[in-house]
Design an enzyme around this catalytic site. Structure first.
Site, mmCIF file in Angstrom:
data_model
loop_
_atom_site.group_PDB
_atom_site.id
_atom_site.type_symbol
_atom_site.label_atom_id
_atom_site.label_comp_id
_atom_site.label_asym_id
_atom_site.label_seq_id
_atom_site.Cartn_x
_atom_site.Cartn_y
_atom_site.Cartn_z
ATOM 1 N N ASP A 17 0.811 -1.231 0.000
ATOM 2 C CA ASP A 17 0.000 0.000 0.000
ATOM 3 C C ASP A 17 0.835 1.268 0.000
ATOM 4 O OD1 ASP A 17 -2.204 -1.694 0.155
ATOM 5 O OD2 ASP A 17 -2.173 -1.684 2.346
ATOM 6 N N LYS B 130 1.851 2.122 -5.037
ATOM 7 C CA LYS B 130 2.449 1.550 -6.263
ATOM 8 C C LYS B 130 1.590 1.844 -7.483
ATOM 9 C CE LYS B 130 2.307 -2.527 -4.295
ATOM 10 N NZ LYS B 130 2.011 -2.177 -2.902
ATOM 11 N N LYS C 103 -0.542 4.194 -8.126
ATOM 12 C CA LYS C 103 -0.515 5.574 -8.595
ATOM 13 C C LYS C 103 0.723 5.796 -9.475
ATOM 14 C CE LYS C 103 0.578 10.142 -8.059
ATOM 15 N NZ LYS C 103 0.510 11.472 -7.542
ATOM 16 N N GLY D 71 -4.623 -4.503 -3.528
ATOM 17 C CA GLY D 71 -5.653 -3.482 -3.754
ATOM 18 C C GLY D 71 -4.924 -2.265 -4.285
ATOM 19 N N HIS D 72 -5.028 -2.028 -5.577
ATOM 20 C CA HIS D 72 -4.235 -0.986 -6.238
ATOM 21 C C HIS D 72 -5.147 0.140 -6.723
ATOM 22 C CE1 HIS D 72 -0.635 -3.875 -7.097
ATOM 23 N NE2 HIS D 72 -0.904 -3.715 -5.831
ATOM 24 N N THR D 73 -5.015 1.294 -6.108
ATOM 25 C CA THR D 73 -5.935 2.401 -6.379
ATOM 26 C C THR D 73 -5.379 3.346 -7.434
ATOM 27 O OG1 THR D 73 -6.374 2.307 -4.011
ATOM 28 C CG2 THR D 73 -7.339 4.174 -5.221
ATOM 29 N N THR E 211 -5.816 -11.620 3.879
ATOM 30 C CA THR E 211 -6.945 -10.956 3.227
ATOM 31 C C THR E 211 -8.082 -11.954 2.955
ATOM 32 O OG1 THR E 211 -5.992 -11.430 1.077
ATOM 33 C CG2 THR E 211 -5.437 -9.293 2.066
ATOM 34 N N ARG F 84 1.999 -29.164 -6.582
ATOM 35 C CA ARG F 84 1.731 -29.639 -7.953
ATOM 36 C C ARG F 84 0.370 -30.307 -8.122
ATOM 37 N NH1 ARG F 84 7.326 -32.191 -7.425
ATOM 38 N NH2 ARG F 84 6.584 -31.851 -5.316
ATOM 39 N N GLN G 23 1.954 -6.152 -3.107
ATOM 40 C CA GLN G 23 2.443 -6.243 -1.733
ATOM 41 C C GLN G 23 3.728 -5.408 -1.568
ATOM 42 O OE1 GLN G 23 1.450 -9.670 -3.184
ATOM 43 N NE2 GLN G 23 -0.473 -8.715 -2.702
ATOM 44 N N SER H 102 5.436 12.132 -4.862
ATOM 45 C CA SER H 102 3.980 12.207 -5.036
ATOM 46 C C SER H 102 3.384 12.918 -3.825
ATOM 47 C CB SER H 102 3.441 10.782 -5.181
ATOM 48 O OG SER H 102 2.047 10.767 -5.009
ATOM 49 N N GLY I 156 -0.176 13.645 -3.599
ATOM 50 C CA GLY I 156 -1.623 13.554 -3.704
ATOM 51 C C GLY I 156 -1.961 12.366 -4.586
#
Ligand code: GDP
Ligand code: IMO
Ligand code: MG
Length: 429
Positions: free
Chosen positions: A13, A16, A18, A40-42, A129, A143, A225, A415, A417
Site C-alpha cells: 500500500d 504503487k 498511482k 488493492g491498487h488504487t 486478506t 503440484r 504487496q 507524489s 496527492g
C-alpha cells in the site's frame, strides 16, 4: 521508456498503483507478476477511481497492453468483475488484456481453506486478506493446482476439480474441523461458464512479451504487496505467500534478468501495515491516529484500518539491497503536512547494541528499539507544488534526509496527492 520493475519497499500500500499509472503513459506493456486479489491498487484518473485487485493498473490508458503473468494466482471471478466495471466506464479491454495460461487459479475452496486456517490459528493469525492466496500457492508448490489453461480443457478441468474437492474436503474436516459445502456439479458448471468468458484473455503471455521485446516495446512490471511481505525476505511468518521482490518479476512473467533496465522502489514517507506481525516504528498514539485519518489509511482490499508509524530507514535500506533498486519514488508526502515534527528511524538498538541493518532473525526483531531523528514539520499544503523547489524548506529537508539514509539513490518521483497531476518528476530514465 526502458524496461522497469516497480515494487513496494515496505508492507504494501505504498502507492504503487498511482506510480504505475503515471509511468504507463511511456510504456507499452504493463505486467503483474505475483500475488493475486490480495492486492488493492488504487488509480485515480480523470474523475474515475478504480481499485484493481487482478487487472494491471496500466489499463486506464486505452492503447496499452496489460498482462497478468504466470506468477500470479488468478481469481477469475474478481478479474471478470473488474473487466465489467471497466466496460461500464467505457474502458475497452478487448485485444489488449491477457492472462497467462500458466497462472494458477484461485478456486472457491482456497478461500474457504484460507479462512479455516486463520480460524484454526487462534492467537497466531497472520491476518490474511482471506482471498485464498496461501492455499493457492501451496497447491502450486504441491503440484496439484488448476491453471488458467485448464479452463479451456473441460475434461481436464473436471478431473482435477473433482480430485481437489475430495482432497480439500478431507483436509478441512480432518485438519481444521471445518466443512466444505461445495458440490462438484455446481462448481464445475460455474467454472465452465467462467471458462467461456475467459477464453478471449487466455494466452501464452511469455511468448507475447518476447514478441514485444523484438518489437522494441518497453515493459513495466507492477509489483504487488511489499518487500517485507516477501515470503523469503519479509517478516516471516507474517508475510504473503509469494516472492514480492524485484527478482520475482522475471520468473513471474517469463523474461530474463538481462532485460531489466531499472528497478523503482515505492516508498511511503511514513510506514503502514495491514494484518499482524512486527512493526518497530508503529505509533499506537494520537499521532498514529492522525496519520491514519490524514492518509486515509484503510485497506483497499479488506477495508481494515492500517497500522501507522514513522518512516523506517532501516527497512528501506534493506529493500534497496534485496530489490537492487536504482531509484526511489516517494509517496504521500502531503499526509505529513499535519505534523509539527516528523520523525525518521535511523537505526535500531537490539539488546543495547546499535545496528543499521534489519535483523533476519524474527526473535531479534521482537527486541528492536527504534532510534529516531526528529525534523521540524512544514504545516503547509504542498499538494499543488509543481517543482521540488516550490515545496517548503522543511519538506525538502525531510526528503533529502530520507534519501541520504537510503544509500543516496536517486529519487525518480515525489507524489503529493492521489491524482496524476500531483506528481513531481525529479529524474527521468
Ligand atoms: P498500492 O497497493 O501500493 O497500489 O496502494 P493502495 O492503492 O492500496 O493505497 C495507496 C492509497 O494512497 C490510495 O488510496 C491512493 O489513491 C493514495 N495515494 C497514492 N499516492 C498518494 C499521495 O501521494 N498522497 C495521498 N494523499 N494519497 C496518495
Ligand atoms: P498491495 O499490493 C498490504 C498482507 C495481509 C496479511 C499478509 C498475508 O495492495 O500493496 P495474504 O492474503 O496475502 O495471505 O495476507 O499480507 N497483504 C497486504 N498488505 N497490501 C497488500 O497488497 C497486501 N497483500 C497482502 O494483510 O498481513
Ligand atoms: Mg494496496
Amino acid at each position: 521508456m526502458p524496461n522497469v520493475i516497480v515494487v513496494g519497499t515496505q508492507w504494501g500500500d505504498e502507492g504503487k498503483a498511482k506510480v504505475i499509472d503515471y509511468l504507463t503513459e511511456r510504456s507499452h506493456v504493463i505486467v503483474r507478476f505475483q500475488g493475486g486479489a490480495n492486492a488493492g491498487h488504487t488509480v485515480i484518473a480523470k474523475d474515475n477511481k478504480f481499485v484493481f485487485h487482478m487487472v494491471p493498473s496500466g489499463i486506464m490508458y486505452p492503447d496499452k497492453t496489460c498482462i497478468v503473468g504466470n506468477g500470479v494466482v488468478f481469481d477469475a471471478e474478481q478479474f471478470l468483475s473488474e473487466v465489467n466495471e471497466l466496460r461500464d466506464k467505457s474502458i475497452e479491454v478487448k485485444d489488449r488484456l491477457f492472462v497467462s495460461d500458466q497462472a494458477h487459479l484461485v478456486m472457491p475452496y482456497h478461500k474457504i481453506q484460507d479462512s479455516a486456517s486463520e480460524k484454526y490459528k487462534e492467537n497466531s493469525q497472520i491476518g490474511t486478506t482471506k482471498r485464498g492466496i496461501g492455499p493457492a500457492y501451496a497447491d502450486k508448490a504441491q503440484r496439484i493446482g488448476l491453471r488458467v489453461g485448464d479452463l479451456l480443457n473441460t475434461d481436464a478441468l473436471a478431473a482435477k476439480l473433482k480430485a481437489n474437492l475430495d482432497l480439500k474436503k478431507t483436509l478441512l474436516e480432518n485438519s481444521y474441523g471445518a466443512s466444505l459445502n461445495l458440490k462438484f456439479k455446481e462448481v464445475f458448471d460455474s467454472y465452465c461458464a467462467i471458462a467461456e468468458m475467459m477464453r478471449p484473455y487466455v494466452a501464452d503471455t511469455a511468448r507475447m512479451l518476447h514478441e514485444s521485446i523484438r518489437a522494441k516495446e518497453s515493459m513495466l512490471f507492477e509489483g504487488a504487496q511489499g518487500t517485507f511481505l516477501d515470503i523469503d525476505h519479509g517478516t516471516y511468518p507474517f508475510v504473503t505467500s509469494s516472492n514480492t521482490v524485484a527478482g520475482a518479476a522475471c520468473c513471474g512473467s517469463g523474461i530474463g534478468p538481462t532485460l531489466i533496465d531499472y528497478t523503482v522502489g515505492i516508498v511511503k514517507t511514513y510506514t503502514t501495515r495491514v494484518g499482524n506481525g512486527p512493526f518497530p516504528t508503529e505509533l499506537l498514539d494520537d499521532t498514529g491516529e492522525l496519520i491514519r485519518a490524514q492518509g486515509q489509511e484503510f485497506g483497499a482490499t479488506t477495508g481494515r484500518p492500517r497500522r501507522c508509524g514513522w518512516f523506517d530507514s532501516v527497512m528501506v535500506r534493506k529493500a534497496v539491497q534485496v530489490n537492487g533498486l536504482t531509484h526511489l519514488a516517494l509517496t504521500k508526502v502531503d499526509v505529513l503536512n499535519c505534523l509539527e515534527e516528523v520523525k525518521i528511524c535511523t537505526h535500531y538498538e537490539i539488546d543495547d547494541e546499535k545496528t543499521e541493518h534489519f535483523p533476519s532473525n524474527p526473535n531479534a526483531l521482537e527486541r528492536v528499539t527504534p532510534v529516531y531523528e526528529s525534523l521540524p514539520g512544514w504545516k503547509e499544503d504542498i499538494s499543488e507544488c509543481k517543482k521540488l523547489s516550490e515545496m517548503p524548506a522543511n519538506a525538502i529537508k525531510y526528503i533529502e534526509r530520507l534519501r541520504e539514509l537510503c544509500y543516496n539513490i536517486p529519487i525518480l518521483i515525489v507524489s503529493m496527492g492521489p491524482e496524476r497531476t500531483q506528481t513531481i518528476e525529479i529524474e527521468t530514465f
